[in-house]
Design a protein around this motif. Structure first.
Motif, short mmCIF file in Angstrom:
data_model
loop_
_atom_site.label_atom_id
_atom_site.label_comp_id
_atom_site.label_asym_id
_atom_site.label_seq_id
_atom_site.Cartn_x
_atom_site.Cartn_y
_atom_site.Cartn_z
N GLU A 170 2.45 8.39 17.51
CA GLU A 170 3.20 8.65 18.75
C GLU A 170 4.42 9.52 18.51
O GLU A 170 4.86 10.25 19.41
N ASN A 171 4.96 9.45 17.29
CA ASN A 171 6.18 10.20 16.98
C ASN A 171 5.91 11.49 16.22
O ASN A 171 6.84 12.08 15.65
N GLY A 172 4.65 11.93 16.19
CA GLY A 172 4.36 13.27 15.70
C GLY A 172 3.77 13.37 14.31
O GLY A 172 3.48 14.49 13.86
N ALA A 173 3.57 12.28 13.59
CA ALA A 173 2.95 12.35 12.27
C ALA A 173 1.45 12.66 12.41
O ALA A 173 0.80 12.21 13.36
N VAL A 174 0.91 13.41 11.47
CA VAL A 174 -0.52 13.72 11.45
C VAL A 174 -1.04 13.56 10.02
O VAL A 174 -0.27 13.49 9.07
N GLY A 175 -2.37 13.50 9.88
CA GLY A 175 -2.97 13.42 8.54
C GLY A 175 -2.52 12.19 7.77
O GLY A 175 -2.28 12.26 6.56
N VAL A 203 0.84 -1.19 0.00
CA VAL A 203 0.00 0.00 0.00
C VAL A 203 0.88 1.24 0.00
O VAL A 203 2.05 1.18 0.36
N GLY A 204 0.29 2.34 -0.42
CA GLY A 204 0.96 3.62 -0.28
C GLY A 204 0.53 4.27 1.02
O GLY A 204 -0.60 4.08 1.49
N ILE A 205 1.42 5.03 1.62
CA ILE A 205 1.09 5.73 2.86
C ILE A 205 1.70 7.12 2.79
O ILE A 205 2.83 7.29 2.30
N LYS A 206 0.94 8.12 3.20
CA LYS A 206 1.45 9.50 3.22
C LYS A 206 1.01 10.17 4.51
O LYS A 206 0.00 9.78 5.13
N MET A 207 1.75 11.19 4.90
CA MET A 207 1.49 11.86 6.19
C MET A 207 2.19 13.21 6.21
O MET A 207 3.07 13.46 5.37
N ASN A 208 1.82 14.04 7.15
CA ASN A 208 2.51 15.29 7.40
C ASN A 208 3.32 15.17 8.69
O ASN A 208 2.85 14.60 9.68
N VAL A 209 4.55 15.73 8.65
CA VAL A 209 5.47 15.55 9.78
C VAL A 209 6.17 16.87 10.09
O VAL A 209 6.68 17.53 9.17
N GLY A 231 4.86 27.52 14.67
CA GLY A 231 6.26 27.67 15.02
C GLY A 231 7.15 26.56 14.49
O GLY A 231 8.31 26.44 14.92
N MET A 232 6.66 25.74 13.52
CA MET A 232 7.45 24.62 13.00
C MET A 232 7.31 24.55 11.48
O MET A 232 6.28 24.91 10.92
N LYS A 233 8.38 24.07 10.83
CA LYS A 233 8.28 23.72 9.42
C LYS A 233 7.70 22.30 9.31
O LYS A 233 8.02 21.43 10.12
N TRP A 234 6.88 22.09 8.27
CA TRP A 234 6.23 20.78 8.09
C TRP A 234 6.62 20.18 6.74
O TRP A 234 6.87 20.90 5.77
N TYR A 235 6.62 18.85 6.72
CA TYR A 235 6.97 18.13 5.50
C TYR A 235 5.91 17.05 5.20
O TYR A 235 5.31 16.48 6.12
N VAL A 253 2.35 -4.55 7.55
CA VAL A 253 3.12 -3.69 8.46
C VAL A 253 2.28 -2.53 8.97
O VAL A 253 2.52 -2.00 10.06
N VAL A 254 1.26 -2.14 8.20
CA VAL A 254 0.54 -0.88 8.47
C VAL A 254 -0.11 -0.85 9.84
O VAL A 254 -0.06 0.16 10.55
N ARG A 255 -0.73 -1.94 10.23
CA ARG A 255 -1.49 -1.93 11.49
C ARG A 255 -0.62 -1.64 12.70
O ARG A 255 -1.09 -1.06 13.69
N ASP A 256 0.64 -2.06 12.63
CA ASP A 256 1.55 -1.77 13.74
C ASP A 256 2.26 -0.43 13.55
O ASP A 256 2.65 0.21 14.54
N LEU A 257 2.41 -0.03 12.29
CA LEU A 257 3.18 1.19 12.00
C LEU A 257 2.41 2.47 12.34
O LEU A 257 2.97 3.41 12.91
N ILE A 258 1.12 2.53 12.00
CA ILE A 258 0.37 3.78 12.15
C ILE A 258 0.36 4.28 13.59
O ILE A 258 0.61 5.48 13.83
N PRO A 259 0.09 3.46 14.60
CA PRO A 259 0.14 3.99 15.98
C PRO A 259 1.51 4.56 16.34
O PRO A 259 1.60 5.57 17.05
N ARG A 260 2.57 3.93 15.86
CA ARG A 260 3.92 4.41 16.17
C ARG A 260 4.21 5.74 15.46
O ARG A 260 4.89 6.62 16.00
#
Length: 296
Positions: free
Chosen positions: A281-286, A220-226, A257-261, A271-278
């Motif tokens: 937790e590490n600041g990814a959104v969307g 699958v493809g996965i995208k997010m803002n960080v 106050g932050m730059k976003w990528y 892998v996705v079901r375990d990856l998304i919660p992590r």
């Protein structure tokens, strides 16, 4: 208009083949009363042909290309060009093994022990060649089906049969003497057709897109803002076919106050079901997950 004559395997491979072509970009329609499926490509004409006969029709030029198993190419000793292997996790496209099998209590431990015995199989030609090469005289007969039962009932001394896991063989109180070869679906073509430039180009197009569809399976493809200060931590979490794509978000400036990528990657679906919660937790959104048809 000239068309490429393409064989679609009728039977156990049919549905998986049509689904694979759908993911590759072609829609094939099958009618119960027609042996000529429709396809949304004016450059291709499809015919439904039994996988057991496909190589013969491709070899003699009745078809330019087709899909069949390696086993039936070997059985017919066909002189066709193998364009590519097509290994798919769907049941009909998984690799299989052809094996020499005897009853569980048989004294046979090696092919040589079958000298003068009777062997049943669908692969009569291949089996005859196998024993002839070893100079072991046997009586090979064609089996119309229920081949395991013939060995279990003592109708024959051994069988040459196809298996994935061996579970059916064990369930019938049979034992594998040895493996003969592994088979998997293949895209094959007529050698003369491959020498016609436009046909070769069309066959290569089919090859590339079918392989792309196979490469996308279970991915699958996965995208997010960080935010910038969490980017390195996110990158270390994400597995990828290649390095993840990272790009600055347009006109965000110093959002909160932050730059976003924006970060995007292709990963294995389990892998996705375990990856998304992590990731959260590490600041990814969307976070967005989306299906893939092809990876080329």
């Amino acid at each position: 208009m000239s068309v490429l004559k393409l064989g679609i395997p009728k039977g156990s491979l049919q549905d998986a083949t049509i689904e694979l072509f759908r993911k590759a970009g072609w829609r094939i329609g099958v009618s119960e009363r027609s042996y000529f499926p429709t396809i949304d490509d004016p450059g291709i004409r499809c015919s439904l042909v039994r996988a057991q006969e496909m190589a013969r029709y491709v070899e003699d030029g009745a078809l330019d290309a087709g899909l069949t198993g390696r086993d039936w190419i070997l059985e017919n000793d066909s002189r066709v060009e193998v364009i590519c292997d097509l290994v798919y996790s769907k049941a009909s496209f998984r690799p299989t093994r052809w094996v020499l099998v005897v009853p569980e209590d048989s004294p046979v431990r090696a092919p040589e022990d079958l000298r003068g015995k009777r062997v049943a199989t669908e692969l009569v030609n291949y089996t005859n060649r196998f024993f002839s090469a070893k100079q072991i005289p046997v009586d090979v007969e064609f089996s119309w089906g229920a081949t395991e039962a013939k060995a279990a009932d003592g109708l024959v001394d051994a069988i040459v049969e196809v298996t994935e896991t061996g579970s059916t063989i064990r369930a019938n109180r049979l034992r594998i003497v040895c493996d003969l070869f592994e088979s998997n679906p293949q895209l094959i073509a007529n050698a003369a057709a491959c020498n016609v430039p436009w046909k070769r180009e069309k066959i290569e197009q089919i090859k590339i897109l079918l392989q792309g569809a196979l490469a996308a399976e279970n991915k699958v493809g996965i995208k997010m803002n960080v935010p910038e200060q969490r980017l390195q931590a996110i990158m270390e979490l994400i597995p990828s076919l290649t390095a993840p794509t990272v790009s600055p978000l347009f006109q965000t400036g110093e959002l909160h106050g932050m730059k976003w990528y924006a970060v995007e990657s292709v990963i294995s679906e389990p892998v996705v079901r375990d990856l998304i919660p992590r990731l959260l937790e590490n600041g990814a959104v969307g976070i967005i997950e989306y299906p893939l048809n092809k990876v080329v």
